[in-house]
Design a protein around this motif. Structure first.
Motif, PDB file in Angstrom:
ATOM      1  N   PRO A  68      17.976   4.574  11.817  1.00 37.33           N
ATOM      2  CA  PRO A  68      16.748   4.605  12.598  1.00 37.33           C
ATOM      3  C   PRO A  68      16.900   5.445  13.864  1.00 37.33           C
ATOM      4  N   MET A  69      15.774   5.984  14.294  1.00 38.16           N
ATOM      5  CA  MET A  69      15.732   6.852  15.468  1.00 38.16           C
ATOM      6  C   MET A  69      14.994   6.107  16.582  1.00 38.16           C
ATOM      7  N   PHE A  70      15.706   5.774  17.641  1.00 40.78           N
ATOM      8  CA  PHE A  70      15.117   5.058  18.765  1.00 40.78           C
ATOM      9  C   PHE A  70      14.700   6.059  19.832  1.00 40.78           C
ATOM     10  N   ARG A  71      13.440   5.981  20.246  1.00 41.97           N
ATOM     11  CA  ARG A  71      12.860   6.954  21.158  1.00 41.97           C
ATOM     12  C   ARG A  71      12.854   6.431  22.596  1.00 41.97           C
ATOM     13  N   ASP A  72      12.767   7.356  23.546  1.00 41.96           N
ATOM     14  CA  ASP A  72      12.772   6.986  24.963  1.00 41.96           C
ATOM     15  C   ASP A  72      11.526   6.212  25.374  1.00 41.96           C
ATOM     16  N   ASP A  73      10.467   6.275  24.569  1.00 41.57           N
ATOM     17  CA  ASP A  73       9.226   5.568  24.907  1.00 41.57           C
ATOM     18  C   ASP A  73       9.217   4.126  24.410  1.00 41.57           C
ATOM     19  N   GLY A  74      10.375   3.621  23.953  1.00 43.20           N
ATOM     20  CA  GLY A  74      10.442   2.239  23.504  1.00 43.20           C
ATOM     21  C   GLY A  74       9.953   2.019  22.088  1.00 43.20           C
ATOM     22  N   THR A  75       9.951   3.080  21.285  1.00 43.49           N
ATOM     23  CA  THR A  75       9.563   2.962  19.882  1.00 43.49           C
ATOM     24  C   THR A  75      10.747   3.323  18.987  1.00 43.49           C
ATOM     25  N   CYS A  76      10.605   2.953  17.725  1.00 39.27           N
ATOM     26  CA  CYS A  76      11.620   3.244  16.722  1.00 39.27           C
ATOM     27  C   CYS A  76      10.938   3.872  15.514  1.00 39.27           C
ATOM     28  N   VAL A  77      11.595   4.865  14.923  1.00 45.58           N
ATOM     29  CA  VAL A  77      11.123   5.531  13.711  1.00 45.58           C
ATOM     30  C   VAL A  77      12.210   5.354  12.659  1.00 45.58           C
ATOM     31  N   PHE A  78      11.844   4.725  11.551  1.00 44.41           N
ATOM     32  CA  PHE A  78      12.825   4.338  10.537  1.00 44.41           C
ATOM     33  C   PHE A  78      12.328   4.738   9.148  1.00 44.41           C
ATOM     34  N   GLY A  79      13.165   5.442   8.400  1.00 40.94           N
ATOM     35  CA  GLY A  79      12.801   5.860   7.054  1.00 40.94           C
ATOM     36  C   GLY A  79      13.476   5.009   5.995  1.00 40.94           C
ATOM     37  N   GLN A  80      12.745   4.745   4.910  1.00 37.66           N
ATOM     38  CA  GLN A  80      13.339   4.027   3.793  1.00 37.66           C
ATOM     39  C   GLN A  80      12.738   4.537   2.490  1.00 37.66           C
ATOM     40  N   CYS A  81      13.498   4.447   1.405  1.00 37.02           N
ATOM     41  CA  CYS A  81      13.038   4.992   0.129  1.00 37.02           C
ATOM     42  C   CYS A  81      13.828   4.362  -1.012  1.00 37.02           C
ATOM     43  N   GLU A 159       7.169  -0.508  17.942  1.00 35.27           N
ATOM     44  CA  GLU A 159       8.017  -0.917  19.062  1.00 35.27           C
ATOM     45  C   GLU A 159       9.436  -1.154  18.576  1.00 35.27           C
ATOM     46  N   GLY A 160      10.412  -0.633  19.319  1.00 35.57           N
ATOM     47  CA  GLY A 160      11.796  -0.850  18.925  1.00 35.57           C
ATOM     48  C   GLY A 160      12.776  -0.361  19.976  1.00 35.57           C
TER      49      GLY A 160
END
Length: 245
Positions: A68-81, A159-160
């Protein structure tokens, strides 16, 4: 509501060793890239740590799967497949559910390998990538946005954050135990966690102890908590601990 225990980062097979704890902070090392990648370990400032954790098998110039990619704005971007994403779908995981990310870490002083929670994601958006990736995800170089990994490739976003402290509250493994033997919260019982139905995985320890022998492989373990309050209280405590500075 569902809580997903999501295994991520280096381990004995992916990377070759546990992720480190540095100056009291757990740092989850992304696994080596198996497909598209826009980042190397050096790009993320993890070159030396990855080399030490892998005993030189992984180097600063090697591409990594930054997810997962945690961003400076307090969010998380996570890929799954693939099978893991299919499992999430079959378990009914969706918006409002929470991923609790855990991985294998080495104790900062003793080097003892253990499982611990290091971050979370509250799902606020699910993006199917079969129709193309949004431009903003391509721009940040998320690996699942750069190339399709599977026909059911998805990105979960919301959020993450990651933990700044390797506190005992986020440790899953029992003291002096193998990494797969966990202290489990009282609310987590047999039949309540996917892939863990076997009776011999649910162990009663000393009075007041509840233990779980977690499966060796697999990425996403889902607990459907319904409307129960106890798991919600546990989750709130975990998130509060992650967010502590």
């Amino acid at each position: 509501m569902r809580i997903v225990f999501s295994r991520k980062g280096f381990d004995s097979s992916a990377g070759g060793g546990p992720s480190p704890i540095v100056d009291g902070r757990p740092i989850s090392l992304p696994i080596p890239a198996g497909a598209a990648s826009a980042a190397t370990y050096g790009d993320l400032g993890l070159g030396d740590l990855a080399s030490r954790a892998s005993k030189g098998k992984v180097r600063a110039g090697d591409a990594c799967h930054h997810d997962p990619m945690f961003r400076d704005d307090g969010t998380c971007v996570f890929g799954q497949c693939g099978a893991a994403q299919t499992h999430l779908e079959r378990q009914g995981v969706g918006l409002g559910d929470v991923f609790v990310f855990f991985g294998l870490f080495a104790d900062e002083h003793s080097g003892e390998p253990h499982h611990r929670i290091f971050g979370y994601l509250r799902a606020e958006e699910i993006i199917a990538l079969a129709g193309g990736a949004p431009a903003d995800l391509v721009e940040i170089g998320h690996p699942h946005a750069l190339a399709m990994h599977h026909r059911n490739d998805c990105i979960w976003r919301g959020e993450g954050r990651t933990a700044q402290r390797a506190s005992d509250a986020l440790r899953l493994t029992v003291r002096d135990g193998p990494p797969s033997l966990w202290n489990r919260p009282d609310w987590l019982k047999r039949g309540g966690l996917s892939y863990h139905d076997r009776a011999d995985r649910w162990i009663r320890g000393k009075p007041g102890e509840r233990r779980l022998r977690s499966v060796a492989r697999g990425q996403e373990f889902v607990a459907d908590i319904g409307r129960s309050q106890a798991p919600r209280d546990w989750l709130s405590g975990i998130i509060a601990e992650i967010n502590r500075s």
